[in-house]
Motif scaffolding. Structure first.
Motif, PDB file in Angstrom:
ATOM      1  N   UNK A  98      17.542  45.671  80.344  1.00 16.17           N
ATOM      2  CA  UNK A  98      17.135  44.984  79.123  1.00 16.17           C
ATOM      3  C   UNK A  98      17.598  43.534  79.238  1.00 16.17           C
ATOM      4  N   UNK A  99      16.718  42.621  78.957  1.00 15.42           N
ATOM      5  CA  UNK A  99      17.025  41.200  79.153  1.00 15.42           C
ATOM      6  C   UNK A  99      17.951  40.681  78.065  1.00 15.42           C
ATOM      7  N   UNK A 100      18.586  39.544  78.346  1.00 11.28           N
ATOM      8  CA  UNK A 100      19.463  38.911  77.354  1.00 11.28           C
ATOM      9  C   UNK A 100      18.678  38.494  76.121  1.00 11.28           C
ATOM     10  N   UNK A 101      17.427  38.101  76.305  1.00  8.46           N
ATOM     11  CA  UNK A 101      16.588  37.730  75.163  1.00  8.46           C
ATOM     12  C   UNK A 101      16.345  38.938  74.267  1.00  8.46           C
ATOM     13  N   UNK A 102      16.090  40.080  74.855  1.00 14.74           N
ATOM     14  CA  UNK A 102      15.885  41.300  74.079  1.00 14.74           C
ATOM     15  C   UNK A 102      17.126  41.634  73.258  1.00 14.74           C
ATOM     16  N   UNK A 103      18.299  41.505  73.884  1.00 16.55           N
ATOM     17  CA  UNK A 103      19.537  41.832  73.192  1.00 16.55           C
ATOM     18  C   UNK A 103      19.828  40.830  72.078  1.00 16.55           C
ATOM     19  N   UNK A 104      19.481  39.581  72.285  1.00 14.86           N
ATOM     20  CA  UNK A 104      19.668  38.593  71.222  1.00 14.86           C
ATOM     21  C   UNK A 104      18.792  38.911  70.026  1.00 14.86           C
ATOM     22  N   UNK A 105      17.583  39.382  70.297  1.00 15.40           N
ATOM     23  CA  UNK A 105      16.660  39.676  69.205  1.00 15.40           C
ATOM     24  C   UNK A 105      17.150  40.824  68.328  1.00 15.40           C
ATOM     25  N   UNK A 106      17.907  41.740  68.892  1.00 10.44           N
ATOM     26  CA  UNK A 106      18.349  42.879  68.091  1.00 10.44           C
ATOM     27  C   UNK A 106      19.715  42.672  67.453  1.00 10.44           C
ATOM     28  N   UNK A 107      20.439  41.657  67.869  1.00 11.16           N
ATOM     29  CA  UNK A 107      21.743  41.385  67.259  1.00 11.16           C
ATOM     30  C   UNK A 107      21.699  40.178  66.323  1.00 11.16           C
ATOM     31  N   UNK A 108      20.653  39.394  66.393  1.00 12.49           N
ATOM     32  CA  UNK A 108      20.472  38.255  65.489  1.00 12.49           C
ATOM     33  C   UNK A 108      19.225  38.546  64.653  1.00 12.49           C
ATOM     34  N   UNK A 109      19.424  39.227  63.538  1.00 11.06           N
ATOM     35  CA  UNK A 109      18.308  39.786  62.790  1.00 11.06           C
ATOM     36  C   UNK A 109      18.037  39.016  61.505  1.00 11.06           C
ATOM     37  N   UNK A 110      16.865  39.234  60.961  1.00 13.64           N
ATOM     38  CA  UNK A 110      16.428  38.655  59.695  1.00 13.64           C
ATOM     39  C   UNK A 110      16.745  39.654  58.591  1.00 13.64           C
ATOM     40  N   UNK A 111      17.786  39.376  57.817  1.00 13.49           N
ATOM     41  CA  UNK A 111      18.235  40.324  56.809  1.00 13.49           C
ATOM     42  C   UNK A 111      17.269  40.449  55.634  1.00 13.49           C
ATOM     43  N   UNK A 112      16.274  39.603  55.563  1.00 10.39           N
ATOM     44  CA  UNK A 112      15.266  39.741  54.516  1.00 10.39           C
ATOM     45  C   UNK A 112      14.255  40.826  54.849  1.00 10.39           C
ATOM     46  N   UNK A 113      14.221  41.250  56.118  1.00  9.42           N
ATOM     47  CA  UNK A 113      13.239  42.254  56.533  1.00  9.42           C
ATOM     48  C   UNK A 113      13.833  43.383  57.363  1.00  9.42           C
ATOM     49  N   UNK A 114      15.092  43.268  57.721  1.00 12.51           N
ATOM     50  CA  UNK A 114      15.671  44.318  58.549  1.00 12.51           C
ATOM     51  C   UNK A 114      17.180  44.387  58.390  1.00 12.51           C
ATOM     52  N   UNK A 115      17.706  45.525  58.738  1.00 14.33           N
ATOM     53  CA  UNK A 115      19.146  45.754  58.714  1.00 14.33           C
ATOM     54  C   UNK A 115      19.491  46.660  59.883  1.00 14.33           C
ATOM     55  N   UNK A 116      20.642  46.456  60.457  1.00 11.67           N
ATOM     56  CA  UNK A 116      21.106  47.334  61.528  1.00 11.67           C
ATOM     57  C   UNK A 116      22.579  47.632  61.304  1.00 11.67           C
ATOM     58  N   UNK A 117      22.944  48.878  61.541  1.00 10.67           N
ATOM     59  CA  UNK A 117      24.333  49.308  61.443  1.00 10.67           C
ATOM     60  C   UNK A 117      24.792  49.797  62.809  1.00 10.67           C
ATOM     61  N   UNK A 118      26.008  49.438  63.173  1.00 11.95           N
ATOM     62  CA  UNK A 118      26.585  49.918  64.429  1.00 11.95           C
ATOM     63  C   UNK A 118      27.773  50.814  64.119  1.00 11.95           C
ATOM     64  N   UNK A 119      27.974  51.805  64.975  1.00 15.85           N
ATOM     65  CA  UNK A 119      29.166  52.641  64.926  1.00 15.85           C
ATOM     66  C   UNK A 119      30.008  52.310  66.147  1.00 15.85           C
TER      67      UNK A 119
END
Length: 238
Positions: free
Chosen positions: A120-141
């Motif tokens: 998985x590329x660094x760009x892909x990982x940036x996209x999933x850790x720098x999110x738009x909170x107006x349209x998405x949310x992510x929780x980590x354990x």
């Protein structure tokens, strides 16, 4: 695992010899400008299930001061003799992903994305850790002792449509400890807070554990109308 429409397209591309679209290691491709379009297409994201154990939960305040809407969404819990912390994802969590992905089996990756992936590329990982909170949310354990990433749950929605897509991925060696169930419960609770009326997803028919978890949460399960081996799961939240 539930699977989104983008990952369904990835499988079709792979079978035809074309290159796959961008996907992340926990919840499919999360591209801000495409999020609303994915929801309108009734897209689905994968969920990697874990069994349901007795969990001890303790609410904590979020440490993200710029996101006041996330206050109170942190939890501590114990399962299988280990302590865990669940909180909203942070941009700095990108550093945890390589080790996380290395501990996910090829079978789980394939179930998660419908196609085999190794990198998985660094760009892909940036996209999933720098999110738009107006349209998405992510929780980590995170494992409390070493702060290793144990699982990720994500929700994306289109405010104009009121339909959401959710995804979970739990590390292979930590499945069966209730992490997936807790993440899904958290995602559903957040969807209700955002007055999202419906969550949809796809699950491989061979993934009996995930289908069972969906039933326990009240998801309706039907065969996919066009793709053999897939089940459409949907949960109405109205």
């Amino acid at each position: 695992m539930m699977v989104c429409s983008l990952e369904l397209e990835d499988r079709r591309r792979a079978l035809s010899g074309q290159s796959a679209s961008t996907c992340d290691g926990s919840a499919g491709r999360i591209v801000k400008e495409n999020c609303a379009a994915n929801s309108r297409q009734a897209g689905r994201w994968p969920v990697n299930p874990a069994g349901v154990d007795a969990l001890e939960e303790e609410g904590l305040n979020s440490v993200l001061p710029a996101r006041s809407s996330l206050l109170g969404w942190n939890k501590h819990f114990s399962s299988g003799g280990r302590n865990y912390c669940m909180r909203p994802i942070r941009p700095s969590d990108i550093e945890l992903y390589p080790a996380f992905l290395d501990r996910i089996s090829a079978r789980d990756i394939k179930q998660r994305f419908l196609v085999a992936r190794k990198t998985f590329s660094s760009l892909e990982l940036k996209r999933i850790t720098q999110i738009d909170h107006d349209r998405e949310i992510a929780f980590v354990v995170l494992e409390a002792e070493h702060e290793d990433l144990a699982g990720v749950g994500r929700l994306c929605w289109d405010p104009a449509v009121g339909t959401g897509e959710c995804a979970l991925l739990v590390r292979t060696d930590l499945q069966g400890k209730g992490i997936g169930s807790l993440l899904l419960r958290q995602v559903v609770a957040y969807a209700k807070l955002k007055t999202i009326g419906r969550i949809e997803g796809l699950v491989l028919e061979e993934n009996l554990t995930m289908l069972d978890l969906c039933r326990k949460f009240g998801f309706r399960i039907v065969p996919h109308p066009h793709e053999l081996g897939l089940r459409v799961v949907a949960l109405n939240l109205d």
